[in-house]
Design an enzyme around this catalytic site. Structure first.
Site, PDB file in Angstrom:
ATOM      1  CB  VAL A  64      -1.044   0.001   1.236  1.00 52.48           C
ATOM      2  CG1 VAL A  64      -1.626   1.383   1.324  1.00 52.48           C
ATOM      3  CG2 VAL A  64      -1.931  -1.124   1.144  1.00 52.48           C
ATOM      4  CB  SER A 142       0.698   3.375  18.210  1.00 47.19           C
ATOM      5  OG  SER A 142       1.196   2.883  19.361  1.00 47.19           O
ATOM      6  CE1 TYR A 156       4.115   0.785  15.128  1.00 48.00           C
ATOM      7  CE2 TYR A 156       4.391   1.744  17.541  1.00 48.00           C
ATOM      8  CZ  TYR A 156       3.648   1.171  16.356  1.00 48.00           C
ATOM      9  OH  TYR A 156       2.230   0.592  16.509  1.00 48.00           O
ATOM     10  CB  ALA A 157       7.565   6.395  18.901  1.00 49.36           C
ATOM     11  CB  ALA A 158       9.405   8.962  14.492  1.00 50.86           C
ATOM     12  CE  LYS A 160       1.367   2.588  13.940  1.00 49.11           C
ATOM     13  NZ  LYS A 160       0.302   2.513  13.107  1.00 49.11           N
ATOM     14  CB  ILE A 189      -4.250  -4.756  20.727  1.00 43.88           C
ATOM     15  CG1 ILE A 189      -4.517  -3.277  20.849  1.00 43.88           C
ATOM     16  CG2 ILE A 189      -5.492  -5.622  20.370  1.00 43.88           C
ATOM     17  CD1 ILE A 189      -5.567  -2.902  22.048  1.00 43.88           C
TER      18      ILE A 189
HETATM   19  N1  LIG Z   1      -1.217  -4.845  18.389  1.00 41.10           N
HETATM   20  C1  LIG Z   1      -0.955  -3.613  19.078  1.00 41.10           C
HETATM   21  O1  LIG Z   1      -0.808  -3.890  20.505  1.00 41.10           O
HETATM   22  C2  LIG Z   1      -0.879  -2.295  18.497  1.00 41.10           C
HETATM   23  C3  LIG Z   1      -0.843  -1.345  19.486  1.00 41.10           C
HETATM   24  C4  LIG Z   1      -0.805  -0.036  18.918  1.00 41.10           C
HETATM   25  C5  LIG Z   1      -1.010   0.149  17.452  1.00 41.10           C
HETATM   26  N2  LIG Z   1      -1.245  -0.799  16.813  1.00 41.10           N
HETATM   27  C6  LIG Z   1      -1.401  -0.817  15.163  1.00 41.10           C
HETATM   28  O2  LIG Z   1      -2.622  -1.311  14.956  1.00 41.10           O
HETATM   29  C7  LIG Z   1      -2.525  -1.886  13.560  1.00 41.10           C
HETATM   30  C8  LIG Z   1      -2.797  -3.363  13.304  1.00 41.10           C
HETATM   31  O3  LIG Z   1      -1.774  -4.188  14.129  1.00 41.10           O
HETATM   32  P1  LIG Z   1      -1.733  -5.704  14.300  1.00 41.10           P
HETATM   33  O4  LIG Z   1      -1.459  -5.778  15.832  1.00 41.10           O
HETATM   34  O5  LIG Z   1      -2.905  -6.221  13.768  1.00 41.10           O
HETATM   35  O6  LIG Z   1      -0.529  -5.772  13.392  1.00 41.10           O
HETATM   36  P2  LIG Z   1      -0.359  -7.246  12.153  1.00 41.10           P
HETATM   37  O7  LIG Z   1       1.083  -7.276  11.934  1.00 41.10           O
HETATM   38  O8  LIG Z   1      -1.065  -8.224  12.890  1.00 41.10           O
HETATM   39  O9  LIG Z   1      -1.239  -6.583  11.052  1.00 41.10           O
HETATM   40  C9  LIG Z   1      -0.545  -5.503  10.305  1.00 41.10           C
HETATM   41  C10 LIG Z   1      -0.596  -5.775   8.659  1.00 41.10           C
HETATM   42  O10 LIG Z   1      -0.398  -4.608   8.247  1.00 41.10           O
HETATM   43  C11 LIG Z   1       0.260  -5.298   6.910  1.00 41.10           C
HETATM   44  N3  LIG Z   1       1.275  -4.214   6.280  1.00 41.10           N
HETATM   45  C12 LIG Z   1       2.530  -3.824   6.711  1.00 41.10           C
HETATM   46  N4  LIG Z   1       3.067  -2.995   5.654  1.00 41.10           N
HETATM   47  C13 LIG Z   1       2.120  -2.913   4.691  1.00 41.10           C
HETATM   48  C14 LIG Z   1       2.243  -2.497   3.399  1.00 41.10           C
HETATM   49  N5  LIG Z   1       3.207  -1.719   3.209  1.00 41.10           N
HETATM   50  N6  LIG Z   1       1.260  -2.506   2.493  1.00 41.10           N
HETATM   51  C15 LIG Z   1       0.206  -3.391   2.740  1.00 41.10           C
HETATM   52  N7  LIG Z   1      -0.018  -4.184   4.282  1.00 41.10           N
HETATM   53  C16 LIG Z   1       0.921  -3.825   4.931  1.00 41.10           C
HETATM   54  C17 LIG Z   1       1.066  -6.399   7.442  1.00 41.10           C
HETATM   55  O11 LIG Z   1       1.379  -7.386   6.404  1.00 41.10           O
HETATM   56  C18 LIG Z   1       0.021  -7.009   8.160  1.00 41.10           C
HETATM   57  O12 LIG Z   1      -0.857  -7.878   7.822  1.00 41.10           O
HETATM   58  C19 LIG Z   1      -1.097  -1.440  13.037  1.00 41.10           C
HETATM   59  O13 LIG Z   1      -0.821  -0.166  12.400  1.00 41.10           O
HETATM   60  C20 LIG Z   1      -0.284  -1.087  14.327  1.00 41.10           C
HETATM   61  O14 LIG Z   1       0.792  -0.393  14.499  1.00 41.10           O
HETATM   62  C21 LIG Z   1      -1.191  -2.210  17.108  1.00 41.10           C
END
Ligand SMILES: NC(=O)c1ccc[n+]([C@@H]2O[C@H](COP(=O)([O-])OP(=O)(O)OC[C@H]3O[C@@H](n4cnc5c(N)ncnc54)[C@H](O)[C@@H]3O)[C@@H](O)[C@H]2O)c1
Length: 248
Positions: A64, A142, A156-158, A160, A189
């Protein structure tokens, strides 16, 4: 059926939160879903499972962060989608990285997966949303982007934090023309990334919340449905914190 009749595009749809988000979007009545994720993420299989013979679901395996690829995928699915009413940018990537020991490839990956995905997807859908004069975009921030990362992951923090600034700035540009842009900001999560952490780290993350537990993908997905629907029609440029009060 808050999303009845709506066409929705989701990025990062094969991940833990993405799959649950897609499920709740369908439950809320979304009529057509285009699910996207990276090649080899298995997003086609996710779509097949959710489709279950009766939902209108398409899927595409693309990076993406590549706007040309995303525009092409939208063009291919234009007849399927009709309008684009909602864009949910779940795509992201997180890893513990000691910043001093990190290198440019790692910073690039963090910025690309977490910030460029959101920028590229928004840029791709906005011409159509602005022509329609309506749309709702939900970006993924995040707590790390709001308060700094508790465990080492400064790039990562930067990224987000960038998502938050991007969301607010874009809302200023496009909301007077009918498109709302908000972000959801998850706390810890219970997803595979956190499941891989030590018991001590998981317990610490749960203890930092005021509700005494880790969040679930469903906690985030219901916030997304709210931001996507007209129930939040007076919200734009907002960051919805879904973190159990962990950083109060
Ligand atoms: N899990 C947590 O505790 C948490 C906390 C804060 C924020 N988040 C955010 O929530 C979102 C989902 O997290 P998650 O735990 O389900 O992670 P996850 O890794 O299970 O899912 C993220 C998905 O994004 C896809 N992805 C990454 N780069 C991509 C790209 N360039 N093009 C297309 N797809 C891409 C990955 O293939 C993956 O399937 C993320 O943005 C993450 O940063 C998660």
């Amino acid at each position: 059926m808050r999303l009845q009749g709506r066409s929705v595009v989701v990025t990062g749809a094969a991940g833990a939160i993405g799959q649950e988000t897609a499920r709740q979007l369908l439950k809320a009545g979304a009529s057509r879903l285009l699910l996207t994720d990276l090649p080899r993420s298995g997003v086609d299989a996710v779509a097949e499972t959710l489709r279950d013979g009766h939902f209108e679901i398409a899927s595409a395996e693309i990076d993406v962060a590549d706007p040309a690829a995303f525009v092409d995928v939208l063009a291919e699915h234009q007849a399927f989608l009709g309008s684009i009413d909602v864009l949910v940018n779940v795509a992201g990537y997180w890893q513990i990285i000691d910043f001093v020991a990190s290198d440019a490839d790692q910073w690039d990956l963090m910025i690309r997966a977490n910030l460029l995905t959101a920028i590229s997807a928004c840029h791709s859908v906005l011409p159509q949303m602005l022509t329609q004069g309506r749309g709702s975009i939900v970006n993924f921030a995040s707590t790390a982007g709001e308060y700094g990362s508790i465990r080492p992951s400064a790039a990562y923090a930067a990224a987000k934090g960038g998502v938050i600034a991007f969301t607010k700035s874009l809302a200023r540009e496009v909301s007077p023309r009918g498109v709302r842009v908000n972000a959801i900001s998850p706390g810890p999560i219970d997803t595979p990334a956190l499941k891989a952490a030590s018991d001590e780290a998981r317990a610490g993350a749960a203890a930092r919340t005021l509700v005494g537990r880790l969040g679930l993908p469903a906690d985030i997905a219901s916030g997304v449905v709210y931001l996507a629907s007209d129930e939040s029609s007076f919200m734009t440029g907002a960051v919805l914190a879904v973190n159990g009060g962990s950083l109060l």
